[in-house]
Each structure stands twice: as structure tokens, then as C-alpha cells.
Scaffold this motif. Structure first.
Motif, PDB file in Angstrom:
ATOM      1  N   LYS A  68      26.285 -15.993  23.905  1.00  0.00           N
ATOM      2  CA  LYS A  68      25.164 -16.926  23.855  1.00  0.00           C
ATOM      3  C   LYS A  68      23.866 -16.235  24.260  1.00  0.00           C
ATOM      4  CE  LYS A  68      25.762 -21.171  25.157  1.00  0.00           C
ATOM      5  NZ  LYS A  68      26.047 -22.364  25.972  1.00  0.00           N
ATOM      6  N   ASP A  69      23.925 -15.356  25.266  1.00  0.00           N
ATOM      7  CA  ASP A  69      22.739 -14.613  25.675  1.00  0.00           C
ATOM      8  C   ASP A  69      22.240 -13.741  24.528  1.00  0.00           C
ATOM      9  OD1 ASP A  69      23.129 -15.733  28.154  1.00  0.00           O
ATOM     10  OD2 ASP A  69      24.087 -13.957  29.007  1.00  0.00           O
ATOM     11  N   PHE A  70      23.164 -13.038  23.883  1.00  0.00           N
ATOM     12  CA  PHE A  70      22.807 -12.143  22.780  1.00  0.00           C
ATOM     13  C   PHE A  70      22.173 -12.929  21.632  1.00  0.00           C
ATOM     14  CE2 PHE A  70      23.821 -10.058  18.766  1.00  0.00           C
ATOM     15  CZ  PHE A  70      23.347  -8.775  18.989  1.00  0.00           C
ATOM     16  N   LEU A  71      22.799 -14.030  21.224  1.00  0.00           N
ATOM     17  CA  LEU A  71      22.283 -14.826  20.115  1.00  0.00           C
ATOM     18  C   LEU A  71      20.919 -15.418  20.445  1.00  0.00           C
ATOM     19  CD1 LEU A  71      25.502 -16.697  18.905  1.00  0.00           C
ATOM     20  CD2 LEU A  71      24.356 -14.756  17.820  1.00  0.00           C
ATOM     21  N   PHE A  72      20.730 -15.815  21.703  1.00  0.00           N
ATOM     22  CA  PHE A  72      19.445 -16.376  22.100  1.00  0.00           C
ATOM     23  C   PHE A  72      18.346 -15.328  21.957  1.00  0.00           C
ATOM     24  CE2 PHE A  72      16.094 -17.600  25.012  1.00  0.00           C
ATOM     25  CZ  PHE A  72      15.960 -18.954  24.750  1.00  0.00           C
ATOM     26  N   PHE A  73      18.616 -14.091  22.391  1.00  0.00           N
ATOM     27  CA  PHE A  73      17.629 -13.028  22.296  1.00  0.00           C
ATOM     28  C   PHE A  73      17.327 -12.693  20.838  1.00  0.00           C
ATOM     29  CE2 PHE A  73      16.502  -8.383  23.370  1.00  0.00           C
ATOM     30  CZ  PHE A  73      15.165  -8.728  23.525  1.00  0.00           C
ATOM     31  N   VAL A  74      18.360 -12.665  19.988  1.00  0.00           N
ATOM     32  CA  VAL A  74      18.154 -12.406  18.553  1.00  0.00           C
ATOM     33  C   VAL A  74      17.274 -13.495  17.943  1.00  0.00           C
ATOM     34  CG1 VAL A  74      19.299 -12.320  16.302  1.00  0.00           C
ATOM     35  CG2 VAL A  74      20.261 -11.063  18.236  1.00  0.00           C
ATOM     36  N   SER A  75      17.543 -14.750  18.293  1.00  0.00           N
ATOM     37  CA  SER A  75      16.751 -15.854  17.766  1.00  0.00           C
ATOM     38  C   SER A  75      15.288 -15.728  18.187  1.00  0.00           C
ATOM     39  CB  SER A  75      17.319 -17.191  18.262  1.00  0.00           C
ATOM     40  OG  SER A  75      16.489 -18.259  17.865  1.00  0.00           O
ATOM     41  N   TRP A  76      15.057 -15.381  19.446  1.00  0.00           N
ATOM     42  CA  TRP A  76      13.681 -15.199  19.943  1.00  0.00           C
ATOM     43  C   TRP A  76      12.986 -14.077  19.193  1.00  0.00           C
ATOM     44  CZ3 TRP A  76      11.181 -11.093  22.370  1.00  0.00           C
ATOM     45  CH2 TRP A  76       9.937 -11.395  22.941  1.00  0.00           C
ATOM     46  N   LEU A  77      13.694 -12.987  18.930  1.00  0.00           N
ATOM     47  CA  LEU A  77      13.110 -11.872  18.188  1.00  0.00           C
ATOM     48  C   LEU A  77      12.756 -12.272  16.757  1.00  0.00           C
ATOM     49  CD1 LEU A  77      15.295  -8.844  19.350  1.00  0.00           C
ATOM     50  CD2 LEU A  77      12.851  -9.141  19.729  1.00  0.00           C
ATOM     51  N   LEU A  78      13.631 -13.065  16.122  1.00  0.00           N
ATOM     52  CA  LEU A  78      13.370 -13.492  14.744  1.00  0.00           C
ATOM     53  C   LEU A  78      12.141 -14.406  14.674  1.00  0.00           C
ATOM     54  CD1 LEU A  78      16.996 -14.126  13.446  1.00  0.00           C
ATOM     55  CD2 LEU A  78      15.447 -12.295  12.750  1.00  0.00           C
ATOM     56  N   VAL A  79      11.995 -15.308  15.646  1.00  0.00           N
ATOM     57  CA  VAL A  79      10.802 -16.150  15.687  1.00  0.00           C
ATOM     58  C   VAL A  79       9.555 -15.285  15.869  1.00  0.00           C
ATOM     59  CG1 VAL A  79       9.590 -17.965  16.953  1.00  0.00           C
ATOM     60  CG2 VAL A  79      12.041 -18.171  16.546  1.00  0.00           C
ATOM     61  N   SER A  80       9.638 -14.311  16.776  1.00  0.00           N
ATOM     62  CA  SER A  80       8.502 -13.413  17.012  1.00  0.00           C
ATOM     63  C   SER A  80       8.161 -12.624  15.756  1.00  0.00           C
ATOM     64  CB  SER A  80       8.820 -12.462  18.174  1.00  0.00           C
ATOM     65  OG  SER A  80       9.141 -13.172  19.358  1.00  0.00           O
ATOM     66  N   VAL A  98      13.311 -16.182   7.263  1.00  0.00           N
ATOM     67  CA  VAL A  98      13.518 -15.598   8.599  1.00  0.00           C
ATOM     68  C   VAL A  98      13.755 -16.692   9.629  1.00  0.00           C
ATOM     69  CG1 VAL A  98      12.408 -14.318  10.475  1.00  0.00           C
ATOM     70  CG2 VAL A  98      12.250 -13.476   8.130  1.00  0.00           C
ATOM     71  N   ASN A  99      12.995 -17.782   9.514  1.00  0.00           N
ATOM     72  CA  ASN A  99      13.153 -18.859  10.491  1.00  0.00           C
ATOM     73  C   ASN A  99      14.412 -19.687  10.258  1.00  0.00           C
ATOM     74  OD1 ASN A  99      10.909 -19.034  12.519  1.00  0.00           O
ATOM     75  ND2 ASN A  99       9.695 -18.841  10.667  1.00  0.00           N
ATOM     76  N   VAL A 100      14.858 -19.759   9.016  1.00  0.00           N
ATOM     77  CA  VAL A 100      16.143 -20.427   8.766  1.00  0.00           C
ATOM     78  C   VAL A 100      17.266 -19.673   9.461  1.00  0.00           C
ATOM     79  CG1 VAL A 100      17.871 -20.905   6.993  1.00  0.00           C
ATOM     80  CG2 VAL A 100      15.511 -21.586   6.625  1.00  0.00           C
ATOM     81  N   VAL A 101      17.244 -18.332   9.331  1.00  0.00           N
ATOM     82  CA  VAL A 101      18.242 -17.520  10.022  1.00  0.00           C
ATOM     83  C   VAL A 101      18.093 -17.668  11.531  1.00  0.00           C
ATOM     84  CG1 VAL A 101      19.070 -15.163  10.423  1.00  0.00           C
ATOM     85  CG2 VAL A 101      18.400 -15.871   8.122  1.00  0.00           C
ATOM     86  N   GLY A 102      16.836 -17.632  12.016  1.00  0.00           N
ATOM     87  CA  GLY A 102      16.600 -17.798  13.453  1.00  0.00           C
ATOM     88  C   GLY A 102      17.092 -19.131  13.969  1.00  0.00           C
ATOM     89  N   PHE A 103      16.884 -20.203  13.176  1.00  0.00           N
ATOM     90  CA  PHE A 103      17.359 -21.525  13.591  1.00  0.00           C
ATOM     91  C   PHE A 103      18.882 -21.569  13.645  1.00  0.00           C
ATOM     92  CE2 PHE A 103      18.878 -25.785  12.457  1.00  0.00           C
ATOM     93  CZ  PHE A 103      18.293 -26.531  13.482  1.00  0.00           C
ATOM     94  N   ALA A 104      19.534 -20.963  12.637  1.00  0.00           N
ATOM     95  CA  ALA A 104      20.999 -20.951  12.627  1.00  0.00           C
ATOM     96  C   ALA A 104      21.547 -20.205  13.837  1.00  0.00           C
ATOM     97  CB  ALA A 104      21.502 -20.310  11.331  1.00  0.00           C
ATOM     98  N   VAL A 105      20.919 -19.071  14.167  1.00  0.00           N
ATOM     99  CA  VAL A 105      21.360 -18.290  15.325  1.00  0.00           C
ATOM    100  C   VAL A 105      21.147 -19.086  16.614  1.00  0.00           C
ATOM    101  CG1 VAL A 105      20.907 -16.213  16.688  1.00  0.00           C
ATOM    102  CG2 VAL A 105      20.999 -16.071  14.204  1.00  0.00           C
ATOM    103  N   LEU A 106      19.979 -19.743  16.725  1.00  0.00           N
ATOM    104  CA  LEU A 106      19.697 -20.531  17.924  1.00  0.00           C
ATOM    105  C   LEU A 106      20.662 -21.701  18.056  1.00  0.00           C
ATOM    106  CD1 LEU A 106      17.794 -20.920  20.345  1.00  0.00           C
ATOM    107  CD2 LEU A 106      16.406 -22.419  18.897  1.00  0.00           C
ATOM    108  N   ALA A 107      20.966 -22.357  16.924  1.00  0.00           N
ATOM    109  CA  ALA A 107      21.900 -23.484  16.962  1.00  0.00           C
ATOM    110  C   ALA A 107      23.288 -23.020  17.402  1.00  0.00           C
ATOM    111  CB  ALA A 107      21.975 -24.152  15.589  1.00  0.00           C
TER     112      ALA A 107
END
Length: 273
Positions: A68-80, A98-107
């Protein structure tokens, strides 16, 4: 409620709403939709940044990492990264993807799922190397995700143009030349980071006297992905292949990287799912 926390739900709902505005912008070129989507995404990014700072304070001194920590960091990077794409490329569909992928990772990160940790050994030198390894592989994964999205966009747009199936949505996409150029630049950033992460992970294993772990399936798949990415960059530099072949090398390398990421059932370590 999707989760047990109202603030977590709010982040997911606001993120989803921003995607709807970005989709409207990509389809119709609505400036008001773009501004609304960007504003909502800034709100999500600010909350993610606060969560990330708290997470780093909690985890930085501990040799422990959860999926969960890893996925959260990936999602933050994708948003950035989506902010940078929106600022420099003005490619609405790319920002959306990019944000669709980021949303899926965050979810995946925020929805209820078993919490299992990827525990690192506690020896000091190797522990520090593994912290660097995790940081580098996370950033590399995010950058190469953008490169893969661009590769997929290139193949899609090329196919539509080849069959002369033009639609107004395609006019919102950057040209094939731009897509290829920025995919290559993303690869130039992500591939060295990937090899730096693999080298630091290898050094940590050698320091711990676990050289045999280098034959682990997950490690081998990661190195194989790196080699394919090198082939992609070399072929792109030499210009010996057309754009579609180069884009396929890009996607094959990413597919191997994703396979390595999820190869937990056969891995002797990295068990975090």
C-alpha cells in the motif's frame, strides 16, 4: 462508503470527479472543464502530499515497506507527472490516461485489502541501500508507466491514421512525432533509474551474503525488462526501426516490468501481496 474513512472516500470521489472533467476536456476542448479538473486534481495532490509526508515520517527510519505504501507513492508520482505533462505538452488525452492509471493505483491502495509488509533486513549498510533501491524503483516505475502510455497512444493513433478513421477526439492527441519523442525522453530517464535501483538492490544482497537470491525469478524478470528497454533505446537512437516497432519494444519492456512486480508467488523474497 468505499472505505472506513471519510477523508479517504473524499479523495477518491474528488479524484474521480476530476477525471470526468479531464475526459470532457479531451473530448470537446472545454477550457472550463480543464480548469475545474486541474483544480480538483490540485486538491487531491495536496492531500496526497500531506499523507505522503506523514507516511515518510512514520516509515523512513524503519526498514519496512508495504504494498500500500508503494502504490500510494506511485500514485502521487503519477499525479505530479500529469501536472508537468499538462504544463509542457498540452496533451489532454495523455493527461487523462496518466490520471486514469494514477486513480486505479490509488484505489488499489486505499480500498480495504490485507495489509502485509515487505520487511527488509535490519543490517545498517544494506538497509540504507535498500531504502535507495525502493525509492529509485518507485520513481522508475512511474516514469516508465508514462512511457508505456505514450507507446500505447502511438500505436493507437498510428493504426487510426493508417485506416483513415479520423475522429474529433484524435485532434486532441499530440502528433506521432511528439508522442515518439516524449516516450523516448521518458525512457532515457526511467531506464537509468531502473538500472540504478537494480544495482543498489544487488549490492545490498551481496553485502548480506545472499548472492544466490540474484537468481530469484523476480530479480531475473527485472533485469530482463531492463535489457529490453536498452534494446528499445538503442533501436530508437539508431532509427533502424519504424515508430510502431519501437513502440512495441517499449510496451514489451513495460510488460516484463509489470510481470516482475507481480511475480510474488514464485519469488523467494519480495513477498508483499
Amino acid at each position: 462508503m468505499l472505505t472506513q474513512d471519510w477523508l479517504t472516500d473524499a479523495v477518491l470521489y474528488v479524484y474521480a470527479l476530476s477525471l470526468l472533467f479531464f475526459a470532457s476536456d479531451a473530448a470537446s476542448g472545454s477550457r472550463s472543464a480543464r480548469k475545474a479538473g486541474t483544480g480538483l486534481l490540485v486538491f487531491v495532490w495536496v492531500l496526497q502530499t500531506i499523507f505522503l509526508i506523514l507516511l515518510l515520517i512514520q516509515r523512513f527510519s524503519v526498514a519496512e515497506l508495504s504494498l500500500k505504501d508503494f502504490l500510494f507513492f506511485v500514485s502521487w508520482l503519477l499525479v505530479s507527472l500529469s501536472f508537468l505533462v499538462n504544463r509542457w505538452l498540452r496533451a489532454e488525452l495523455l493527461v487523462l490516461f496518466v490520471n486514469v492509471v494514477g486513480f486505479a493505483v490509488l484505489a488499489m491502495n486505499l480500498l480495504q485489502r490485507p495489509h502485509r509488509n515487505f520487511v527488509l533486513s535490519s543490517w545498517e549498510a544494506a538497509k540504507r541501500l535498500l531504502v535507495v533501491h525502493i525509492g529509485l524503483i518507485t520513481v522508475s516505475f512511474a516514469v516508465l508507466t508514462v512511457a508505456a502510455i505514450l507507446g500505447g497512444m502511438y500505436l493507437f493513433l498510428h493504426e487510426r491514421l493508417k485506416k483513415k478513421r479520423w475522429t474529433p477526439v484524435l485532434s486532441r492527441m499530440p502528433s506521432l512525432e511528439l508522442i515518439d519523442r516524449y516516450a523516448f525522453r521518458a525512457g532515457l530517464i526511467g531506464v537509468p533509474l531502473l538500472f540504478l535501483s537494480l544495482s543498489t538492490g544487488t549490492a545490498a544482497l551481496l553485502l548480506d551474503g545472499r548472492a544466490r537470491s540474484l537468481l530469484d525469478e523476480k530479480v531475473l524478470l527485472s533485469f530482463a525488462a531492463g535489457i529490453l528497454y536498452v534494446v528499445y533505446l538503442l533501436r530508437r537512437t539508431a532509427s533502424g526501426d519504424d515508430g510502431t516497432k519501437v513502440a512495441r519494444w517499449n510496451l514489451i519492456g513495460y510488460a516484463l516490468l509489470v510481470a516482475a512486480f507481480f511475480a510474488n508467488s514464485v519469488s523467494a523474497f519480495h513477498r508483499w501481496m
